[in-house]
Write an enzyme that holds these catalytic residues in place. Structure first.
Site, short mmCIF file in Angstrom:
data_model
loop_
_atom_site.label_atom_id
_atom_site.label_comp_id
_atom_site.label_asym_id
_atom_site.label_seq_id
_atom_site.Cartn_x
_atom_site.Cartn_y
_atom_site.Cartn_z
N CYS A 255 -6.17 14.22 -29.93
CA CYS A 255 -5.25 14.81 -28.95
C CYS A 255 -4.03 15.45 -29.62
CB CYS A 255 -4.89 13.79 -27.89
SG CYS A 255 -4.30 14.54 -26.35
N HIS A 342 -10.37 12.32 -25.80
CA HIS A 342 -10.16 10.91 -26.12
C HIS A 342 -11.49 10.15 -26.18
CE1 HIS A 342 -5.73 10.39 -25.94
NE2 HIS A 342 -5.81 11.49 -25.22
N GLU A 344 -12.08 7.27 -27.32
CA GLU A 344 -11.90 5.83 -27.06
C GLU A 344 -11.91 5.49 -25.59
OE1 GLU A 344 -8.12 7.36 -25.89
OE2 GLU A 344 -9.38 7.84 -27.60
#
Length: 368
Positions: A255, A342, A344
């Site tokens: 990001c 993202h 995760e």
């Protein structure tokens, strides 16, 4: 219960009236909307949202309560909240508080019972803009005065507001196979968990840490985290990223970290019209040809025109299938890569897990 009146005023003069949610008070920030159907507490506590008023497009917020396990940082990071239906009663075995109690404890001001679809359409048409929510002040002149005094996100440096104050470590130093240094521009807890799950000993450094201190940790891999604000206002992080590249060690950015890595090789960034925020953004991996469902939260992007003119420096690895924006890059001649989304956050749920594996594999190959 009867909710107190509240008002939302946008920078272009548009107003919406609703009911108070969370703490009674006044708050200012850039309006952004997130299209996720779940995960509101993770979003509330994501440091990347610092300074922004979150508009939730899902019609019901609060219906599954809040839980201590669902946080991405140690406190609420959004500046305010806008919802359609603010549901205080909750049904979930793992929850330990209602959304009202959670927001009051976190000191967050919000507004409910407004036409969120109308606000989203307005932002999509007019672009991202500041707004002010108040459940205590209803004089438009006073609200306009406070709104006019608020800074714009364009040119705003915010990572120093959310980064760790002191460096800290996670994992078992003696048993772990790999050492990863994290430049914390506003990292999420689940990013760090992903490193721990891959047998890494992690040291997290404050955003303005110099390369000498990071180098002393003797890391096998270097990571630049997500975070809030304008990457063009973060020369200190760009300088650190340049120094990291000189180390010739595996390097990964997510990001804001992706944007900082791009700027480290002289690829500029830009303010997007209204950004990407949600958990259903389709991205194509140009290397494998496979597509991924991704979680995104960013209001700035990497310039595609600049990359097209510098293909000797940067290779595009991922593109957004909605608007063709840059979603991933690899630095030519360096073991360094990054993505705008993202991995995760697991929206796919595991479509993008391979990125952490790819980073650890680069570390393993380098060590051998």
């Amino acid at each position: 219960m009867d909710q107190q009146r509240a008002i939302l005023l946008l920078a272009d003069g548009t107003t919406f009236e609703g009911k108070a949610a969370g703490k009674i008070g006044t708050t200012v920030g850039e309006i952004c909307f997130n299209t996720g159907m779940t995960g509101y507490q993770e979003v509330f506590t994501d440091p990347s949202y610092y300074g922004q008023i979150l508009l939730a497009t899902n019609a019901h917020i609060g219906n599954y309560g809040t839980a201590d396990a669902d946080i991405e940082s140690d406190s609420i990071k959004i500046a305010g909240l806008i919802v359609k239906n603010f549901t205080i009663p909750f049904s979930r075995n793992l929850a330990n508080a209602s959304i009202q109690d959670y927001l009051e404890q976190g000191g967050l001001v919000g507004i409910s019972d407004v036409d969120t679809r109308a606000i989203v359409r307005h932002i999509r048409t007019k672009g991202a803009m500041n707004g002010i929510i108040s459940s205590e002040i209803f004089d438009l002149d006073e609200l306009n005065k406070r709104l006019a005094a608020a800074p714009n996100m364009d040119g705003l440096e915010l990572s120093s507001k959310v980064t760790t104050k002191e460096a800290y470590t996670l994992g078992e130093e003696e048993q772990a196979k790999y050492r990863v240094a994290v430049l914390d521009l506003g990292t999420k807890k689940n990013i760090l968990r992903n490193f721990l799950r891959r047998d890494c000993f992690v040291k997290v450094f404050p955003a303005k840490t110099g390369m000498d201190e990071i180098r002393a940790f003797n890391a096998d891999g270097l990571f630049i985290s997500n975070g809030p604000g304008d990457p063009a206002a973060m020369d200190y992080a760009v300088d650190t990223a340049k120094a990291m590249l000189e180390e010739e060690k595996p390097m990964f950015g997510i990001c804001l970290g992706h944007q900082i890595l791009a700027r480290a090789v002289d690829i500029p960034t830009y303010k997007m019209h209204h950004g990407h925020r949600g958990i259903n953004h389709p991205v194509k991996n140009l290397i494998t040809g496979k597509s991924e469902i991704t979680s995104q939260n960013h209001g700035f992007g990497v310039s595609p025109e600049a990359i097209a003119a510098n293909l000797d420096k940067v290779e595009i690895t991922h593109r957004n299938l909605n608007d063709d924006t840059i979603e991933g890059i690899r630095i030519v001649g360096k073991p360094a890569f990054s993505v705008q989304y993202h991995p995760e956050a697991s929206p796919g749920p595991h479509d993008a897990d391979y990125l952490f594996d790819q980073f650890v594999e680069l570390i393993r190959e380098k060590k051998e």
